[in-house]
Design a protein around this motif. Sequence first.
Motif, short mmCIF file in Angstrom:
data_model
loop_
_atom_site.label_atom_id
_atom_site.label_comp_id
_atom_site.label_asym_id
_atom_site.label_seq_id
_atom_site.Cartn_x
_atom_site.Cartn_y
_atom_site.Cartn_z
N VAL A 30 0.84 -1.21 0.00
CA VAL A 30 0.00 0.00 0.00
C VAL A 30 0.87 1.25 0.00
N ALA A 31 1.99 1.21 0.72
CA ALA A 31 2.89 2.37 0.75
C ALA A 31 3.39 2.72 -0.64
N ASN A 32 3.58 1.71 -1.48
CA ASN A 32 4.06 1.98 -2.83
C ASN A 32 3.04 2.74 -3.67
N ASN A 33 1.75 2.52 -3.40
CA ASN A 33 0.72 3.24 -4.15
C ASN A 33 0.77 4.74 -3.86
N MET A 91 10.13 24.97 1.46
CA MET A 91 10.68 23.63 1.51
C MET A 91 10.26 22.87 2.76
N ASP A 92 10.19 23.56 3.90
CA ASP A 92 9.79 22.90 5.14
C ASP A 92 8.35 22.39 5.05
N THR A 93 7.47 23.22 4.50
CA THR A 93 6.08 22.81 4.38
C THR A 93 5.94 21.67 3.38
N LEU A 94 6.74 21.68 2.31
CA LEU A 94 6.72 20.58 1.35
C LEU A 94 7.07 19.27 2.05
N ARG A 95 8.12 19.28 2.86
CA ARG A 95 8.50 18.06 3.58
C ARG A 95 7.40 17.61 4.52
N ARG A 96 6.82 18.57 5.23
CA ARG A 96 5.77 18.23 6.20
C ARG A 96 4.53 17.68 5.50
N ASN A 97 4.10 18.34 4.42
CA ASN A 97 2.93 17.86 3.69
C ASN A 97 3.15 16.46 3.15
N THR A 98 4.32 16.25 2.56
CA THR A 98 4.61 14.94 1.96
C THR A 98 4.63 13.85 3.02
N ALA A 99 5.23 14.16 4.18
CA ALA A 99 5.27 13.18 5.27
C ALA A 99 3.87 12.83 5.75
N ASP A 100 3.03 13.84 5.92
CA ASP A 100 1.67 13.59 6.42
C ASP A 100 0.81 12.87 5.38
N PHE A 101 0.94 13.25 4.11
CA PHE A 101 0.23 12.53 3.05
C PHE A 101 0.65 11.06 3.04
N TYR A 102 1.95 10.85 3.19
CA TYR A 102 2.48 9.49 3.15
C TYR A 102 1.94 8.66 4.30
N ALA A 103 2.05 9.21 5.51
CA ALA A 103 1.58 8.47 6.69
C ALA A 103 0.08 8.22 6.63
N GLY A 146 -1.94 8.31 3.95
CA GLY A 146 -2.33 7.50 2.81
C GLY A 146 -1.96 6.04 2.95
N ALA A 147 -0.86 5.76 3.64
CA ALA A 147 -0.40 4.38 3.79
C ALA A 147 -0.99 3.71 5.02
N ASP A 148 -0.92 4.38 6.16
CA ASP A 148 -1.32 3.75 7.41
C ASP A 148 -2.79 3.39 7.46
N ALA A 208 -10.07 9.97 -0.20
CA ALA A 208 -11.14 9.00 0.08
C ALA A 208 -11.41 8.09 -1.12
N ASN A 209 -11.56 8.67 -2.31
CA ASN A 209 -11.85 7.87 -3.50
C ASN A 209 -10.70 6.94 -3.85
N PHE A 210 -9.48 7.44 -3.68
CA PHE A 210 -8.31 6.61 -3.94
C PHE A 210 -8.27 5.43 -2.98
N ALA A 211 -8.58 5.68 -1.71
CA ALA A 211 -8.59 4.61 -0.71
C ALA A 211 -9.65 3.55 -1.05
N MET A 212 -10.84 4.00 -1.47
CA MET A 212 -11.89 3.05 -1.84
C MET A 212 -11.46 2.20 -3.04
N THR A 213 -10.77 2.82 -4.00
CA THR A 213 -10.26 2.07 -5.14
C THR A 213 -9.30 0.98 -4.68
N GLU A 214 -8.38 1.34 -3.80
CA GLU A 214 -7.42 0.36 -3.28
C GLU A 214 -8.13 -0.77 -2.54
N LEU A 215 -9.06 -0.43 -1.66
CA LEU A 215 -9.75 -1.46 -0.87
C LEU A 215 -10.44 -2.48 -1.78
N PHE A 216 -11.13 -1.98 -2.81
CA PHE A 216 -11.85 -2.87 -3.71
C PHE A 216 -10.87 -3.75 -4.50
N LEU A 217 -9.84 -3.15 -5.07
CA LEU A 217 -8.92 -3.90 -5.92
C LEU A 217 -8.12 -4.93 -5.13
#
Length: 490
Positions: free
Chosen positions: A180-183, A282-294, A296-298, A437-446
């Motif tokens: 899932v983390a790879n997605n 740059m700081d906000t970019l790192r923070r946003n990416t980290a939070d999206f990652y956590a 979206g994956a967790d 939300a829609n991306f998560a539903m796609t993953e769950l179904f597939l």
Amino acid sequence: MLLDHFKSNSTLFNIFCACLTVWLIKHLINFINRLRKLPSGPWGLPIVGYLPFIKKHAYIQMTELAKKYGPVFSFKCGQCDVVVINEVKAIEEAFKNDHLLARPNTTFIPGFKRASSLLEMSGEPWKQQRRVALTILRNVGFGKLTLEEKVKQEINMFIDSLKSANGAAVDFGEVIKLSVANNISILLFGHGFEYTGSVINNIEYFSKFMFMPSIKFFVFLAAQFNSELKKVTSNQKELEEKITVEVIKHKEKKATHEIEDYIDGYLQEMDKQKDSNTSFNMDTLRRNTADFYAAGADTTTLVLNHMMLYLITYPEYQQKIREEIKQTIGFERQPDYEDRTSMPFTMAFIYETLRIATITPLNLHRRSAQDTKVMNYFIPKDSIVIFNFWAVHRDPNLWNDPHLFKPERFLNDDGTKAVKSPNLIPFSGGKRVCPGANFAMTELFLYLVSILQNFQVSAPKGDKISHEVVYAFNRILKKPLKVHFHILSL
């Protein structure tokens, strides 16, 4: 010697005492008036309020308190007034209230100094960051068949890795989180990772300390000696360091001007706004990416963990889903997300998993930007506002036998259509609804369909199936979920 001066001048001393008394009375009256306007709720202790009485599974405690004090109640917690909303109609009204879009003025991880992320921002910076993030993610794949194809490629590799286990018991939580983390990595970084080299970390938020921002310094000191708190900050730092490496690689290839992922799009936006005073840095970019990652994956990983648990617990539902696979897709073609419209029981199974698991039972805390009301309940400015999704998903007035796992509750009368109830709110709602939300539903179904298209799943013989969870902002299965994946012989 100010005190001696007061003593020698009784008139001045009396004036000082009178002013002090008036000031104290004024603040006492304001405190009492504010308290009287607030929804009723439990009393606490001086200074710390109700904080010492908050239990480990706070969402269950909040549900029980609602039975005593009503669907909207409040309590003092440290420096904050906390308002808890437990009823679906009140939550829906709160979703539409723009005064309840702000976040608390403290970070989600106490004692950890950093730039605010999109998840933590309020006001105009939040609006700008969210608008740009949604535009970038939509442009690089959200809701597009190209992204779905990449997810399907990842699932193919995941299925192959399960087949290579040759029927041996697999720790499902470990293998699924890497896949899932790879997605989400594809969206953020433009590529996935080897299963042995994923950057995923579980970020656990100890939100209890958000109620008392004045003790953040002491929490930070405690983190130096407490292994769990130390893990929170070290995991976050490690993740952001790896994101920094990715950002550097993206800056080096920036000359191509091709927007392939979130980092590309954000760097381009930074260039556009480099001469203005904005939150795009740059700081906000790192923070946003980290939070999206956590995020979206967790969360998707945790839902899939629970989904596998229910497949093992109720093997009859495996067969029902497999019958739909046979009728709709067959066992040769990979599923597409559009197949969901012809697979009502499969979708009902997903909806029921989201309901009964309620991975995130309490929302990321909101803050009232000004005095407001919800269902005629007064919410003062700067109150912490909590939505109790667990209470909604277990409300016997909304669901028959709410503690039972019954996918059929999401089917129409003749079972030909899955009906998503408006009382199911796993992704929050309103303007702060989960953007993925829609991306998560796609993953769950597939993932669900692909697994049951290839395997019969079961627990190792003699293993006791445990539904016990631990709560660290998300509800996490306490025991590793060991699963046998038996390749179907058709």
